[in-house]
Enzyme design. Structure first.
Site, PDB file in Angstrom:
ATOM      1  N   HIS A 160      -9.706  -1.291   2.703  1.00 53.02           N
ATOM      2  CA  HIS A 160      -9.048  -1.233   4.006  1.00 53.02           C
ATOM      3  C   HIS A 160     -10.065  -0.832   5.070  1.00 53.02           C
ATOM      4  O   HIS A 160     -11.064  -0.156   4.795  1.00 53.02           O
ATOM      5  CB  HIS A 160      -7.935  -0.185   4.016  1.00 53.02           C
ATOM      6  N   TYR A 192      11.321   5.351   2.591  1.00 50.05           N
ATOM      7  CA  TYR A 192      10.258   4.388   2.926  1.00 50.05           C
ATOM      8  C   TYR A 192       9.849   4.517   4.396  1.00 50.05           C
ATOM      9  O   TYR A 192      10.693   4.548   5.291  1.00 50.05           O
ATOM     10  CB  TYR A 192      10.719   2.958   2.649  1.00 50.05           C
ATOM     11  N   THR A 199       1.671   2.196  11.943  1.00 49.45           N
ATOM     12  CA  THR A 199       1.488   1.286  10.813  1.00 49.45           C
ATOM     13  C   THR A 199       2.810   0.746  10.306  1.00 49.45           C
ATOM     14  O   THR A 199       2.875  -0.377   9.802  1.00 49.45           O
ATOM     15  CB  THR A 199       0.781   2.029   9.656  1.00 49.45           C
ATOM     16  N   GLY A 220       2.897  -5.926   9.606  1.00 46.12           N
ATOM     17  CA  GLY A 220       2.757  -5.952  11.052  1.00 46.12           C
ATOM     18  C   GLY A 220       2.829  -7.374  11.580  1.00 46.12           C
ATOM     19  O   GLY A 220       2.014  -8.232  11.211  1.00 46.12           O
TER      20      GLY A 220
END
Length: 784
Positions: A382, A433, A409, A469
């Site tokens: 990442h 979550y 995010t 995203g």
């Protein structure tokens, strides 16, 4: 009862007597060399028979074992919040109340965290921090909005020195420290607790999680199918074109039954997907009939960490698979860092992270300590950055948490509008979550991860969730495929665990029977039946709202409490301390009023202005009236960026009309569009979508641009712009892109300018020089 003289207890009783004069909560511990015990086996020993327990582990950067692991069970109390609980509203209010009055005394030889509240805060708690984001959704999982175990005793694994530290605490809030007998009794009780922990750790008996027969034919169900998810993507792309958002993060949930014991699932997950935040939280129900559940996770991303007043967040965006060779791995990392789309998304999240930290930190201390470095994990790499800052005086780690939560995010930007839209598309509450998992320590520090790559296991069903995203360039089928890829680590974990324990079924049954025969006690029999033996310390106390404690109020501006609002001394009225903020010693006489259009970059503008000496007060566009703005008597006015169109900016147009020709005015992005519309211009589609991307602009060298190069690079976040054919006669264009898109306007007579781009962005050049020019204006017109 005297403490065991064979134990090397730190601090000693004589040392405690001194420490007791410094506070009312002192950790007591014993260290032992332990290179044959693992965190897994230690957890199984400590958690045996406990109703509630936890294991926190870490693999730093995805490849190196973190220094500490933490294990605990048998909490003194448990907090549940939610609409069906005794404690309702903002969970942090109850966390603060439960730990109020503590004066923690640090002791050498221990990490920052030695006990406190361990648990989770669901994503849906954002409705308590930003009430306008609430939308009607189904509660499928039926869990509390937040749940925490308050633990005074825990085991710390120090992997660097191969030591185990058994820790308890001497609580002295109700003890006269001059009463040596009372002090000795509390000390001996803490030492006894440490000794009990050590006996468990040193026991040769390692309990085995009760594991029954495992089926391999369970099928998965989802709450959002492919067609529906792709519809989310298409709709959100329309919102992006309309200027509502830059990015949003929809998600989908998968659920399926599993026969594998939740801790056996965790054991497999920590092998398949080692991560900076690995956690197993067992909320095992209770004698009142509550249904238990477990949270199993391996998250790569810090939400927010506060240690010693320093706030830290780690934006992550941009992913590639690991290479098969070192050379391929390096090439993939180079490709990732050069990818324009990945870079743009990452820069957006860095700017958003800076904004969230700036809301609660001293502006001069907010830094991007590391920008766009590569972190490698077992299967992926990442792009990661690190943003830090020091809390402003009077503000708390809890307020830092509110400011950052939830992460960009998992929500999008501008954050509030993105959360609103995602809440309209998703039918079900997210629950754990995308929320936070971690601890709030007795010393006031906290460390929380975003609940990614996380499973909730309840009544034999595993709930998995993932999102992605969405930006203008997103391809709907690819985005759906991305959710499958993100779910894959947990899907693979379940499959491997089921295959392993199915093949071991007969052997496991034999081992359990042999263990039961050897022990010959009821506890083993209860374990085989899947029931929990009662804790020797009895059930924990349920936290309830305290008499006289402040009930949770909607929190719209996390910075509000404890920081003096300038408007409070200038007829602040309904704007209130929760809507405005001022900071420190500044330029004599400067009073800058900034109207926040619910943007995710407003506080970066605030940082630059404050660093240049401005005394800045920030108010949301629906939390202050024009009359209150007039009473504030500003020397400068700033209209912030924001989502939507100028019609969505609340009091901004009134403010602009009133203060034009009275004080200098600056508009940033949306603020510039407000200027254009007020004077008769038309704002429409710019002809291109630019979010987090760099553009070269040319400028006239006057006003804001005095002393700046004729050309320089800026970061843009917009899809709308002024139609140059409708340029009002009182305005002139000050800057453009190479393609002719208007990037700035100036009033010909009044000291008023606007820019369509974001000079406060981390990658915009000469932004601070432009803000310095703005603050240097002391007259309301150019002729003065």
């Amino acid at each position: 009862m005297m403490s065991d003289p064979k134990l090397n207890v730190q601090p000693t009783f004589e040392e405690l007597k001194v420490l007791a004069t410094q506070g009312n909560c002192v950790p007591v511990f014993v260290s032992e060399l332990q290179d044959l015990v693992t965190p897994v086996s230690a957890y199984l020993k400590v958690a045996e028979g406990a109703q509630y327990s936890f294991l926190l582990e870490s693999v730093a950067g995805g490849e190196k074992l973190g220094r500490y692991s933490f294990i605990g069970s048998n909490p003194t109390s448990v907090l549940r919040t939610g609409p069906n609980e005794q404690c309702q509203g903002d969970p942090l209010v109850f966390l603060e109340a439960e730990q109020a009055g503590l004066k923690y005394v640090p002791v050498p030889g221990l990490p920052s965290f030695t006990g406190g509240a361990i648990g989770y805060i669901a994503y849906d708690c954002v409705h308590h921090f930003e009430p306008r984001t609430a939308r009607p959704q189904q509660d499928v999982l039926g869990l509390p909005e937040a749940m925490f175990m308050f633990c005074d005793e825990l085991v710390v694994f120090d992997h660097l020195h191969h030591q185990i530290k058994a820790v308890s605490h001497v609580r002295l809030a109700d003890v006269d420290v001059a009463d040596e007998a009372a002090l000795r009794a509390r000390y001996d009780a803490a030492v006894a607790a440490v000794a009990r922990l050590l006996r468990r750790i040193n026991s040769e008996h390692v309990p085995v999680p009760p594991q029954g027969p495992v089926r391999l034919d369970h099928t998965a169900r989802t709450n959002v199918d492919q067609a529906t998810y792709e519809g989310f993507v298409k709709s959100l792309k329309k919102n992006i074109v309309a200027g509502d958002i830059i990015q949003a993060v929809p998600s989908r949930r998968v659920e399926r039954s599993t026969d594998v014991h939740p801790f056996n699932v965790y054991r497999r997950l920590r092998s398949v997907n080692p991560a900076p935040y690995m956690f197993y939280l067992d909320f095992g129900g209770g004698p009142d009939g509550r249904q238990g559940f477990q949270i199993v996770g391996a998250s790569p991303e810090t939400l927010v960490k506060v240690v010693g007043g320093v706030v830290e967040t780690h934006p992550i965006a941009g992913t590639r698979k690991r290479g098969r060779t070192p050379e391929e791995d390096a090439a993939l990392a180079e490709e990732l860092l050069a990818d324009p789309k990945e870079r743009a998304e990452h820069i957006m999240l860095v700017d958003l992270g800076r904004n969230d930290v700036n809301r609660v930190c001293q502006p001069s201390t907010v830094k991007v300590d590391s920008l766009m470095h590569i972190e490698r994990y077992s299967h992926v790499m990442h792009i990661v950055s690190r943003v830090t800052g020091r809390l402003r005086p009077g503000l708390t780690p809890m307020q830092a948490f509110r400011s950052v939560f939830p992460a960009g995010t998992v929500s999008g930007a501008p954050k509030v509008r993105a959360i609103e839209l995602v809440g309209e598309y998703e039918r079900d509450q997210r629950s754990v979550y995308a929320g936070a998992v971690g601890y709030f320590g007795l010393n006031g520090d906290l460390d929380t991860a975003i609940a990614l790559r996380t499973m909730v296991i309840k009544d034999g069903v595993a709930y998995l969730q993932a999102g992605g995203g969405i930006v203008f360039d997103s391809d709907p089928p690819f985005e759906f495929e991305e959710t499958l890829n993100k779910l894959n680590s947990n899907v693979v974990t379940l499959r491997l665990a089921e295959q392993y324990f199915s093949s071991r079924e007969k052997e496991s049954q034999q081992q359990q029977q042999q263990q039961a025969d050897a022990d010959g006690d009821d506890q083993a029999a209860a374990a085989r039946a899947g029931r929990r033996a009662a804790s020797v310390s009895g059930p924990p106390r349920e936290v309830t709202p305290r008499a006289g404690a402040k009930v949770a109020e909607p929190v719209e501006q996390p910075h509000g409490g404890g920081v003096e609002s300038m408007a409070a001394g200038a007829g602040g009225g309904s704007a209130g301390a929760g809507a405005g903020v001022s900071v420190g010693a500044t330029s004599a006489g400067n009073r800058t009023l900034m109207i926040d259009n619910y943007d995710s970059f407003t506080w970066n503008v605030y940082q630059y202005l404050s660093e240049l000496g401005a005394n800045v007060a920030v108010y949301r566009n629906d939390k202050i009236t024009l009359e209150e703005c007039i009473a504030f008597n500003p020397t400068h006015v700033v209209l912030s960026p924001g989502p939507g169109t100028p019609a969505d900016t609340g009091v901004c147009k009134e403010v602009l009309r009133h203060f034009a020709g009275k004080v200098p005015v600056l508009g940033v992005c949306m603020g510039e569009q407000v200027m254009c519309e007020v004077y008769g211009g038309t704002v429409g589609y710019a002809g291109e979508i630019m979010h987090g991307k760099t553009s070269l602009i040319t400028n006239d060298g006057k006003g804001l641009y005095e002393g700046c190069p004729a050309e320089f690079n800026v970061i843009r976040y917009h899809s709308l712009a002024l139609d140059p054919a409708t340029l009002p006669s009182v305005l002139e264009i000050t800057s453009r892109t190479a393609g002719g898109i208007v990037m700035g306007v100036r009033h010909k007579a009044l000291r008023m300018e606007g820019v369509q781009y974001h000079p406060e962005s981390i990658l915009s050049e000469h932004g601070k020089a432009m803000f310095k020019n703005f603050l240097s204006w002391t007259t309301p017109t150019w002729e003065c």
